[in-house]
Design a protein around this motif. Sequence first.
Motif, mmCIF file in Angstrom:
data_model
loop_
_atom_site.group_PDB
_atom_site.id
_atom_site.type_symbol
_atom_site.label_atom_id
_atom_site.label_comp_id
_atom_site.label_asym_id
_atom_site.label_seq_id
_atom_site.Cartn_x
_atom_site.Cartn_y
_atom_site.Cartn_z
ATOM 1 N N LEU A 30 -19.525 -15.794 39.585
ATOM 2 C CA LEU A 30 -20.511 -15.217 40.503
ATOM 3 C C LEU A 30 -20.176 -15.571 41.946
ATOM 4 O O LEU A 30 -20.174 -14.708 42.826
ATOM 5 N N ASN A 281 -32.252 -8.078 58.194
ATOM 6 C CA ASN A 281 -32.332 -8.969 57.040
ATOM 7 C C ASN A 281 -33.702 -9.633 56.922
ATOM 8 O O ASN A 281 -34.182 -9.885 55.819
ATOM 9 N N ILE A 288 -37.786 -2.324 51.670
ATOM 10 C CA ILE A 288 -37.531 -1.823 50.318
ATOM 11 C C ILE A 288 -38.841 -1.541 49.596
ATOM 12 O O ILE A 288 -39.041 -0.479 49.008
ATOM 13 N N THR A 292 -40.290 2.060 47.922
ATOM 14 C CA THR A 292 -40.647 2.271 46.521
ATOM 15 C C THR A 292 -42.132 2.575 46.376
ATOM 16 O O THR A 292 -42.518 3.388 45.568
ATOM 17 N N LEU B 106 -22.225 -4.626 43.435
ATOM 18 C CA LEU B 106 -22.818 -5.330 44.574
ATOM 19 C C LEU B 106 -24.306 -5.601 44.340
ATOM 20 O O LEU B 106 -24.816 -6.675 44.674
ATOM 21 N N ILE B 109 -24.643 -8.585 42.227
ATOM 22 C CA ILE B 109 -24.411 -9.820 42.992
ATOM 23 C C ILE B 109 -25.653 -10.167 43.812
ATOM 24 O O ILE B 109 -26.106 -11.306 43.846
ATOM 25 N N ALA B 112 -28.444 -11.673 41.782
ATOM 26 C CA ALA B 112 -28.241 -13.007 41.205
ATOM 27 C C ALA B 112 -28.725 -14.077 42.178
ATOM 28 O O ALA B 112 -28.934 -13.818 43.361
ATOM 29 N N ARG B 121 -25.807 -12.170 51.803
ATOM 30 C CA ARG B 121 -26.536 -10.914 51.943
ATOM 31 C C ARG B 121 -26.384 -10.369 53.356
ATOM 32 O O ARG B 121 -26.154 -9.177 53.562
ATOM 33 N N LEU B 125 -24.597 -6.795 54.168
ATOM 34 C CA LEU B 125 -25.348 -5.676 54.747
ATOM 35 C C LEU B 125 -24.833 -5.243 56.114
ATOM 36 O O LEU B 125 -25.187 -4.186 56.606
ATOM 37 N N VAL B 191 -28.508 -1.702 47.891
ATOM 38 C CA VAL B 191 -29.907 -2.025 48.184
ATOM 39 C C VAL B 191 -30.841 -1.102 47.405
ATOM 40 O O VAL B 191 -31.836 -1.547 46.819
ATOM 41 N N MET B 194 -30.672 -2.048 43.773
ATOM 42 C CA MET B 194 -31.361 -3.325 43.602
ATOM 43 C C MET B 194 -32.862 -3.102 43.464
ATOM 44 O O MET B 194 -33.499 -3.600 42.530
ATOM 45 N N ALA B 195 -33.407 -2.315 44.404
ATOM 46 C CA ALA B 195 -34.846 -2.044 44.370
ATOM 47 C C ALA B 195 -35.229 -1.352 43.072
ATOM 48 O O ALA B 195 -36.244 -1.665 42.453
ATOM 49 N N PHE B 237 -27.985 9.748 48.158
ATOM 50 C CA PHE B 237 -28.195 9.340 49.552
ATOM 51 C C PHE B 237 -26.857 9.088 50.226
ATOM 52 O O PHE B 237 -26.602 9.555 51.340
ATOM 53 N N VAL B 303 -36.300 11.034 41.761
ATOM 54 C CA VAL B 303 -37.431 10.196 42.169
ATOM 55 C C VAL B 303 -38.625 10.455 41.253
ATOM 56 O O VAL B 303 -39.311 9.539 40.820
ATOM 57 N N GLU B 307 -40.784 7.864 38.829
ATOM 58 C CA GLU B 307 -42.231 7.690 38.835
ATOM 59 C C GLU B 307 -42.791 7.676 37.425
ATOM 60 O O GLU B 307 -43.687 6.921 37.107
#
Lengths: 298, 309
Positions: A30, A281, A288, A292, B106, B109, B112, B121, B125, B191, B194-195, B237, B303, B307
């Motif tokens: 990792l 950041n 985010i 959502t 990514l 990662i 984690a 991060r 980014l 990102v 991830m979300a 996107f 999307v 939902e």
Amino acid sequence: MTATDVTSGAQVAQQRRRAARRQIEARVGLYVAAILAAVLAAGPFLWATITMFKQDPDLYTRANNPFIFNRSPTYEHVQYLFSDTTFTTFLWNTVWVGLLVVVITLAVGLPAAYSLARLDMPWGGPLGIAIFFVYLIPPSLLFISLSRIVVEAGLQDSTWSLVLIYPTITIPVSVWLLMGFLKSIPRDVEEQAMVDGYSRVGAFVRTVIPLAFPGIVAVVVFTFTLSAQEFIYALSFVSPSAAKPISTGVPTELIRGDVFFWQSLQAATVIVAVTIAFAFNLFLGRIISGFTMGAVKG
Amino acid sequence: VATLVRNRPRTAGARRLPLADREGLLAPLFLLPAVVYIFALVAVPFVLAIAFSFSDVTAGNPSFDWAGLDNYRAIFDDPVFWRSLRNTVLITTITMALILVLGKVLAMILLADFRGKWLVRFLILLPWTTPVSLAAVSWLWLLDSIFSPIDWVLREVGLLDTNVHWLGKSNLAMGSVIAVQAWRLIPLAAVIMMAGLVSIPRDIEDAARVDGAGFWRRYFEVTLPLTLPVMAVAALFGAILTFTDMAVVYVLTRGGPTNSTQVLASWAFFRGIEGGDLAQGAAVALFMFPVLLAAAIAILRAVRRMEVT
């Protein structure tokens, strides 16, 4: 647990060691992956950071190891960037355009988001989707006809043209994000405020906005970054050097003819990149969650 | 004042409510500024762009005269246009594939837990948060024809005698543009993924395991359908942002060498703004629209599926 320990302690210890080793291997894997990803992502900027402090004879000797300082590092080129170029003007333009765009975006976007998130309307659903679609219309589709509109509005070559046009990018995204934040506030809060004697608008201003404040801050950061990043409108509408923002000023004005001021150029990219990334950041998690939540019907 | 207003009995009739309380009126009123802004500066220019493409409008002579299909005919006769179209599709397709694979890696990662995560991060980014044109400037220097550190490493290892000239040969230049696009958009895709991945409930997979579904069955019938919409949104996107970008090409190669890295957006800019031929520029740019519309609809559908879950 204790029973197994007694019966076959050695076996368990071996298993435990094996599990521990596997875990360590996974951890090492990792860390290697994370460091590799970070170096690949930041690579050009790391190279830029070394470059910005190099002396000319060091930088422009092909045989020199580019990753170390073969001569002592110098602050001269960073100083040059601030004192002898129009960089500070670009920076200032980006800042004031960004701030005005933020103000316009919030003034227009907050009521719209509230209306879509809370007030019942026959066209609410389709309008929310329409806003999402507008977000996907890129500047490169509109810049040519907008350049005519900017000329007609008398804003050609003025930084004010960006103040007028950038909200078309930022309003749709912000409405989408704000909708998410507003939906996450329980309806009871406003209803209580209205029972306590506030009007609908009063409840919105006095209770909903303060509660949505963290979300609003995230939207401010996001809006500002979007307007700082924009390139094609700025390139098409604004050509006088003193009126340019950083996104077009740095790549077009810090290069004179064929002479690249490499160290100063790289200093400019690093300074801007690190500042924006830092702000971003801090608010990433919130941005985010806003995206959502905007997608959730509430 | 507000208290006084409120103390009036509410049942007195909706018509007598003050403006600040009439929801039927407030809702459209709150929405109006946004709708007007977007209509005036997105919808109108869009229609105008279509009109331009059938006209002879130039920067020097902005009077509108109908020109029929002249612009489209001129574009179709121009090999640079076809090259731009091909390049745009090629760059977008390869970037999208890279985004899908590396974005997922990514994202894992970033999900984690490890020490120094904030710094990692932050660095990961950077490519996405930095203004594209500035990021491209740092790549321009990284790929410099004489002082590229990549060339230096290759020379040290003995794989190279002189210089690669990354941006000077058409295939390498195309490769460089693709690399920069993928580099700047993989973090964004990560990102988004991830979300999306965080929001997928773990208990569904556990339930399938309890019900006796094997690894592959679990993967194809549970995990994949759940993650697919998120992956699709991230990839689409990225695709839209690559498809419509001109900053990377403009800064890195100016469309060169000899127009071999030109894309639709940059070609529209060179024709329409630098060349002053607004009509032709608008026509070139409009070729992006069908693909964008398809991508937007695909995103919306993905999307919607997220939902439902």
